[in-house]
Design a protein around this motif. Structure first.
Motif, PDB file in Angstrom:
ATOM      1  N   PHE A 156      -2.269  -5.591   3.806  1.00 28.94           N
ATOM      2  CA  PHE A 156      -1.968  -4.363   4.532  1.00 28.94           C
ATOM      3  C   PHE A 156      -2.917  -4.170   5.717  1.00 28.94           C
ATOM      4  CE2 PHE A 156      -0.425  -3.697   0.207  1.00 28.94           C
ATOM      5  CZ  PHE A 156       0.896  -3.313   0.457  1.00 28.94           C
ATOM      6  N   TYR A 159      -2.343  -1.495   8.257  1.00 29.75           N
ATOM      7  CA  TYR A 159      -2.690  -0.128   7.882  1.00 29.75           C
ATOM      8  C   TYR A 159      -4.202   0.139   7.938  1.00 29.75           C
ATOM      9  CZ  TYR A 159       1.857   1.429   6.005  1.00 29.75           C
ATOM     10  OH  TYR A 159       3.156   1.842   5.852  1.00 29.75           O
ATOM     11  N   PHE A 179       0.216   1.803  -2.232  1.00 28.71           N
ATOM     12  CA  PHE A 179       1.374   1.402  -1.445  1.00 28.71           C
ATOM     13  C   PHE A 179       2.592   1.209  -2.339  1.00 28.71           C
ATOM     14  CE2 PHE A 179      -2.051   0.160   1.436  1.00 28.71           C
ATOM     15  CZ  PHE A 179      -1.554   0.613   2.651  1.00 28.71           C
ATOM     16  N   HIS A 181       6.736   0.016  -1.496  1.00 30.42           N
ATOM     17  CA  HIS A 181       7.780  -0.317  -0.522  1.00 30.42           C
ATOM     18  C   HIS A 181       7.279  -0.167   0.924  1.00 30.42           C
ATOM     19  CE1 HIS A 181       9.997   0.699  -4.243  1.00 30.42           C
ATOM     20  NE2 HIS A 181      10.784  -0.282  -3.854  1.00 30.42           N
ATOM     21  N   TRP A 182       6.072  -0.683   1.161  1.00 29.09           N
ATOM     22  CA  TRP A 182       5.448  -0.711   2.482  1.00 29.09           C
ATOM     23  C   TRP A 182       5.161   0.697   3.013  1.00 29.09           C
ATOM     24  CZ3 TRP A 182       2.813  -4.529   4.145  1.00 29.09           C
ATOM     25  CH2 TRP A 182       2.418  -4.617   5.475  1.00 29.09           C
ATOM     26  N   THR A 183       5.132   1.671   2.137  1.00 32.00           N
ATOM     27  CA  THR A 183       4.787   3.039   2.515  1.00 32.00           C
ATOM     28  C   THR A 183       3.473   3.424   1.849  1.00 32.00           C
ATOM     29  OG1 THR A 183       7.109   3.707   2.754  1.00 32.00           O
ATOM     30  CG2 THR A 183       5.507   5.465   2.411  1.00 32.00           C
ATOM     31  N   LEU A 184       2.566   3.991   2.627  1.00 30.81           N
ATOM     32  CA  LEU A 184       1.314   4.484   2.073  1.00 30.81           C
ATOM     33  C   LEU A 184       1.569   5.843   1.429  1.00 30.81           C
ATOM     34  CD1 LEU A 184      -1.783   4.488   1.699  1.00 30.81           C
ATOM     35  CD2 LEU A 184      -1.954   5.540   3.975  1.00 30.81           C
ATOM     36  N   ARG A 185       1.163   5.967   0.192  1.00 33.39           N
ATOM     37  CA  ARG A 185       1.321   7.223  -0.526  1.00 33.39           C
ATOM     38  C   ARG A 185      -0.058   7.680  -0.981  1.00 33.39           C
ATOM     39  NH1 ARG A 185       7.101   6.672  -2.435  1.00 33.39           N
ATOM     40  NH2 ARG A 185       6.824   8.552  -3.691  1.00 33.39           N
ATOM     41  N   LEU A 199       3.085  10.987   2.330  1.00 28.93           N
ATOM     42  CA  LEU A 199       3.620   9.653   2.567  1.00 28.93           C
ATOM     43  C   LEU A 199       3.550   9.319   4.056  1.00 28.93           C
ATOM     44  CD1 LEU A 199       5.595  11.289   0.332  1.00 28.93           C
ATOM     45  CD2 LEU A 199       6.424   8.953   0.048  1.00 28.93           C
ATOM     46  N   LYS A 201       4.285   5.947   6.917  1.00 32.32           N
ATOM     47  CA  LYS A 201       4.715   4.576   7.186  1.00 32.32           C
ATOM     48  C   LYS A 201       4.803   4.369   8.698  1.00 32.32           C
ATOM     49  CE  LYS A 201       9.744   5.268   7.027  1.00 32.32           C
ATOM     50  NZ  LYS A 201      10.987   4.842   6.349  1.00 32.32           N
ATOM     51  N   SER A 203       6.158   3.835  12.339  1.00 30.89           N
ATOM     52  CA  SER A 203       7.408   4.254  12.979  1.00 30.89           C
ATOM     53  C   SER A 203       8.030   3.072  13.702  1.00 30.89           C
ATOM     54  CB  SER A 203       7.142   5.391  13.961  1.00 30.89           C
ATOM     55  OG  SER A 203       6.356   4.922  15.043  1.00 30.89           O
ATOM     56  N   TYR A 208       3.138   6.418  13.655  1.00 33.63           N
ATOM     57  CA  TYR A 208       3.401   6.560  12.226  1.00 33.63           C
ATOM     58  C   TYR A 208       4.295   7.771  11.983  1.00 33.63           C
ATOM     59  CZ  TYR A 208      -0.539   3.373  11.544  1.00 33.63           C
ATOM     60  OH  TYR A 208      -1.375   2.294  11.571  1.00 33.63           O
TER      61      TYR A 208
END
Length: 239
Positions: A156, A159, A179, A181-185, A199, A201, A203, A208
């Motif tokens: 990552f 990120y 992480f 599905h490639w989304t930071l939570r 959340l 991710k 853009s 983002y």
């Protein structure tokens, strides 16, 4: 074998895996066999009932309770193996491993129920493994450790600048990042899988997109990190 495809009176469908687990078939499934082996070895795994709570787990899976979460056992495929998972019931696993010896399985469970620490467990049963985050949960610093893990994760790199900026904020670094599905939570409570989240991710452009689990339709896009951090702090105040 009768015309229905079952083996004798056991009621189990014919399956090539049975050649590795004939003793389980004879004893009534995995749960019953583990209980029987524990009693034969005079090992306390905390079982008081004669049957598992759910009959659906009796053949290939078995769950047992411990003060730190469920102790789960599953059958291996292609060889005689018993996979042991010490679950936390909070969304993470304490330790896991596998062995061909069912007596070791009951000894692992008994040792864990007695309050063994992770290092003690691994030393006594080398097939049981755990990671740095599990150790952090045991030590009481999972959030700090998880930030180190995600910031240092080479998968990552895109990120990393964002993660460092988020971690620099004293309020945001109290959240638990991960992480999916490639989304930071980032969740407010790492011990509660239902805890509200922020959340973020990338853009379609160079910035983002950020939103909260409370209002997933309200997404905002920022190209400047400073603006994104301010938005994240604002969302945290509403969670």
């Amino acid at each position: 074998m009768n015309s229905s495809g079952t083996t004798g009176s056991t009621g189990y469908s014919e399956d090539p895996r049975f050649r590795y687990y004939e003793d389980l078939v004879e004893r009534g499934g995995l749960w019953a066999t583990i209980v029987s082996v524990a009693r034969e070895h005079r090992v306390d795994i905390g079982v008081t009932a004669e049957r598992p709570e759910s009959n659906t787990q009796a053949w290939s899976a078995a769950d047992f309770a411990s003060p730190r979460g469920a102790m789960r056992v599953n059958l291996g495929h292609g060889a005689r193996r018993f996979a042991v998972t010490l679950d936390s019931n909070w969304g993470y696993v304490w330790a896991s491993g596998s062995t061909a010896d069912l007596a070791e399985v009951v000894e692992v469970m008994a040792f864990w129920r007695q309050g063994a620490r992770l290092q003690e467990l691994s030393k006594r049963f080398p097939f049981m493994e755990f990671d740095s985050l599990s150790q952090a949960y045991e030590d009481g610093n999972p959030v700090e450790t998880q930030w180190d893990i995600v910031i240092g994760d080479e998968n990552f790199l895109v990120y990393r600048e964002l993660l460092l900026a988020l971690h620099a904020d004293p309020n945001l670094r109290e959240m638990f990042p991960f992480f999916s599905h490639w989304t930071l939570r980032m969740t407010k409570d790492c011990y509660d899988s239902r805890s509200e989240e922020i959340l973020i991710k990338p853009s379609a452009g160079e910035g983002y997109v950020i939103w909260s689990s409370l209002d997933p339709e309200e997404k905002r896009e920022f190209s400047r990190l400073d603006d994104l951090i301010r938005a994240a702090v604002s969302i945290l105040g509403d969670l």
